[in-house]
Design an enzyme around this catalytic site. Structure first.
Site, PDB file in Angstrom:
ATOM      1  N   ASN A  13       6.711 -58.122   0.871  1.00  0.00           N
ATOM      2  CA  ASN A  13       5.320 -57.371   1.265  1.00  0.00           C
ATOM      3  C   ASN A  13       5.154 -56.595   1.579  1.00  0.00           C
ATOM      4  O   ASN A  13       4.723 -57.972   2.922  1.00  0.00           O
ATOM      5  CB  ASN A  13       4.693 -58.775   0.063  1.00  0.00           C
ATOM      6  CG  ASN A  13       3.675 -57.840  -1.256  1.00  0.00           C
ATOM      7  OD1 ASN A  13       2.052 -58.663  -1.112  1.00  0.00           O
ATOM      8  ND2 ASN A  13       4.105 -56.973  -1.382  1.00  0.00           N
ATOM      9  N   CYS A  73      -4.991 -58.405  -1.003  1.00  0.00           N
ATOM     10  CA  CYS A  73      -4.411 -59.225  -1.120  1.00  0.00           C
ATOM     11  C   CYS A  73      -3.440 -60.682  -0.678  1.00  0.00           C
ATOM     12  O   CYS A  73      -3.856 -60.373   0.793  1.00  0.00           O
ATOM     13  CB  CYS A  73      -3.418 -57.697  -0.128  1.00  0.00           C
ATOM     14  SG  CYS A  73      -1.511 -57.758  -0.020  1.00  0.00           S
ATOM     15  N   ASN A 169      -2.382 -56.700 -11.744  1.00  0.00           N
ATOM     16  CA  ASN A 169      -1.418 -57.020 -11.687  1.00  0.00           C
ATOM     17  C   ASN A 169      -0.953 -57.976 -12.852  1.00  0.00           C
ATOM     18  O   ASN A 169      -1.670 -58.890 -13.556  1.00  0.00           O
ATOM     19  CB  ASN A 169      -1.210 -57.255 -10.355  1.00  0.00           C
ATOM     20  CG  ASN A 169      -2.238 -57.005  -9.150  1.00  0.00           C
ATOM     21  OD1 ASN A 169      -1.094 -56.319  -8.811  1.00  0.00           O
ATOM     22  ND2 ASN A 169      -3.344 -57.535  -9.469  1.00  0.00           N
ATOM     23  N   GLU A 187       3.303 -54.908  -9.308  1.00  0.00           N
ATOM     24  CA  GLU A 187       2.219 -54.619  -8.574  1.00  0.00           C
ATOM     25  C   GLU A 187       1.228 -54.036  -9.113  1.00  0.00           C
ATOM     26  O   GLU A 187       1.471 -52.806  -8.672  1.00  0.00           O
ATOM     27  CB  GLU A 187       2.075 -55.194  -7.804  1.00  0.00           C
ATOM     28  CG  GLU A 187       2.057 -56.127  -6.998  1.00  0.00           C
ATOM     29  CD  GLU A 187       1.844 -56.527  -4.769  1.00  0.00           C
ATOM     30  OE1 GLU A 187       1.270 -55.246  -4.771  1.00  0.00           O
ATOM     31  OE2 GLU A 187       2.431 -57.230  -4.726  1.00  0.00           O
ATOM     32  N   ARG A 188       0.060 -53.752  -9.622  1.00  0.00           N
ATOM     33  CA  ARG A 188      -1.073 -52.414 -10.113  1.00  0.00           C
ATOM     34  C   ARG A 188      -1.183 -51.878  -8.148  1.00  0.00           C
ATOM     35  O   ARG A 188      -1.541 -52.895  -7.239  1.00  0.00           O
ATOM     36  CB  ARG A 188      -2.287 -53.395  -9.875  1.00  0.00           C
ATOM     37  CG  ARG A 188      -3.190 -52.098 -10.340  1.00  0.00           C
ATOM     38  CD  ARG A 188      -5.384 -53.162 -10.843  1.00  0.00           C
ATOM     39  NE  ARG A 188      -5.500 -53.359  -9.262  1.00  0.00           N
ATOM     40  CZ  ARG A 188      -6.848 -53.716  -9.264  1.00  0.00           C
ATOM     41  NH1 ARG A 188      -7.365 -53.805 -10.117  1.00  0.00           N
ATOM     42  NH2 ARG A 188      -7.288 -54.978  -7.934  1.00  0.00           N
ATOM     43  N   CYS A 197       4.350 -61.755  -4.517  1.00  0.00           N
ATOM     44  CA  CYS A 197       2.696 -61.133  -4.152  1.00  0.00           C
ATOM     45  C   CYS A 197       2.185 -62.329  -3.927  1.00  0.00           C
ATOM     46  O   CYS A 197       1.316 -63.307  -4.663  1.00  0.00           O
ATOM     47  CB  CYS A 197       2.899 -60.900  -6.238  1.00  0.00           C
ATOM     48  SG  CYS A 197       0.133 -60.421  -5.563  1.00  0.00           S
ATOM     49  N   GLY A 198       1.082 -62.328  -3.221  1.00  0.00           N
ATOM     50  CA  GLY A 198       0.255 -63.901  -2.681  1.00  0.00           C
ATOM     51  C   GLY A 198      -0.588 -63.809  -3.289  1.00  0.00           C
ATOM     52  O   GLY A 198      -0.901 -65.122  -4.301  1.00  0.00           O
ATOM     53  N   THR A 199      -1.276 -63.297  -3.584  1.00  0.00           N
ATOM     54  CA  THR A 199      -2.768 -63.353  -5.097  1.00  0.00           C
ATOM     55  C   THR A 199      -2.019 -63.340  -6.324  1.00  0.00           C
ATOM     56  O   THR A 199      -2.384 -64.588  -6.838  1.00  0.00           O
ATOM     57  CB  THR A 199      -3.638 -62.111  -5.228  1.00  0.00           C
ATOM     58  OG1 THR A 199      -2.728 -61.402  -5.657  1.00  0.00           O
ATOM     59  CG2 THR A 199      -4.428 -61.942  -3.925  1.00  0.00           C
TER      60      THR A 199
HETATM   61  N1  LIG Z   1      -1.778 -55.122  -5.689  1.00  0.00           N
HETATM   62  C1  LIG Z   1      -2.861 -55.805  -5.605  1.00  0.00           C
HETATM   63  C2  LIG Z   1      -2.952 -56.255  -4.726  1.00  0.00           C
HETATM   64  C3  LIG Z   1      -2.167 -56.796  -3.752  1.00  0.00           C
HETATM   65  C4  LIG Z   1      -1.888 -58.135  -4.171  1.00  0.00           C
HETATM   66  C5  LIG Z   1      -0.872 -58.507  -3.240  1.00  0.00           C
HETATM   67  N2  LIG Z   1      -0.044 -57.771  -2.230  1.00  0.00           N
HETATM   68  C6  LIG Z   1      -0.569 -59.562  -3.118  1.00  0.00           C
HETATM   69  O1  LIG Z   1      -0.546 -60.037  -1.942  1.00  0.00           O
HETATM   70  O2  LIG Z   1      -1.421 -60.327  -3.384  1.00  0.00           O
HETATM   71  C7  LIG Z   1      -4.020 -55.173  -6.709  1.00  0.00           C
HETATM   72  O3  LIG Z   1      -3.763 -54.090  -6.632  1.00  0.00           O
HETATM   73  O4  LIG Z   1      -4.584 -56.071  -6.789  1.00  0.00           O
END
Ligand SMILES: N[C@H](CCC[C@H](N)C(=O)O)C(=O)O
Length: 257
Positions: A13, A73, A169, A187-188, A197-199
């Protein structure tokens, strides 16, 4: 105006990182964010992060998806901690501010442990789940994740009526053992599958092991390995949620805004 930037990645990412402690960036105009994140006309990244000073924290991270929208993020926050370490703002331990509130993090070599916000509930949606881990995540368990149509199915859920107008997401999970899952994410704000995607993996680990008092789940993603540790909170929900994994600088440069 020319600005210096660094390119970081956390399990694939990837992010443009800018030291904006002198606050020269106009964060209200997102046109430059979209251009810098463009993989043909700019630097290319899933997102962009500006580091700013804050009177109550070591620093503040302002995160933008590549379409210019803002959210929390997890991988970006881990990369921001590594960048703050590079800038000499932090050493091993830090408290910083993100859009979803304050976070604690630990930095050693290129591994960052990020404390996520508490999660109050996991919503069950027939076969699927929904968890907000600082950003919204729809979770679906699948078989044969390698060949699963993540883009098509992810886009359909992301734009479905139930999630309008903000969207969500979308994470697809395949169980590999009681302690290990494989996660792929649409991913949104990137509007595509990202390598991790971490979250999202945090939400996936919570949904996968929701009935356990405490757990450490290893997560395989297309971009590398992450781990999520958490415990049940005494009054419901989950606490002491940590997202653990590598965050690395790839290159630096200068670009005209
Ligand atoms: N695209 C996600 C935010 C980034 C999430 C992702 N890159 C991470 O590592 O959490 C959103 O709009 O909610």
């Amino acid at each position: 105006m020319n600005i210096s930037f660094y390119k970081y990645q956390g399990t694939g990412n990837d992010f443009v990182m800018i030291d904006d402690r002198d606050e020269v960036l106009d964060l209200s105009d997102i046109s430059w964010v979209k251009r810098l994140c463009d993989r043909k006309f700019g630097i290319g990244a899933d997102g962009l992060i500006a580091i700013r000073n804050h009177k109550d924290y070591d620093f503040e991270m302002v995160y933008f998806n590549s379409d210019g929208s803002q959210s929390m993020c997890g991988n970006g926050a881990r990369c921001a901690v590594a960048f703050a370490g590079q800038l000499g703002i932090v050493s091993e331990k830090t408290n910083f501010l993100a859009i979803d509130g304050p976070h604690e993090a630990l930095l050693s070599d290129s591994i960052v442990e990020l404390k996520m916000g508490d999660v109050s509930s996991i919503d069950v949606l027939e076969e699927d789940f929904f968890v907000n881990t600082g950003s919204p995540h729809h979770i679906r368990m699948v078989e044969e994740i390698d060949s699963y149509p993540v883009f098509e199915q992810g886009k359909e859920v992301r734009y479905s009526e139930q999630y309008q107008p903000a969207g969500t997401n979308v994470n697809f999970i395949q169980k590999q053992s009681e302690e290990r899952i494989f996660v792929r994410t649409y991913e949104r704000g990137v509007e595509n599958e990202t390598l991790s995607c971490g979250t999202g993996v945090t939400a996936a680990a919570l949904a996968f092991a929701a009935d356990r008092e405490a757990a450490t789940i290893q997560i395989q993603t297309l971009g590398g390995e992450l781990a999520v540790r958490f415990e049940k909170a005494p009054r419901g929900g989950y606490q002491n949620i940590w997202l653990i994994g590598p965050a690395e600088r790839v290159f630096s440069g200068e670009i005209k805004l």
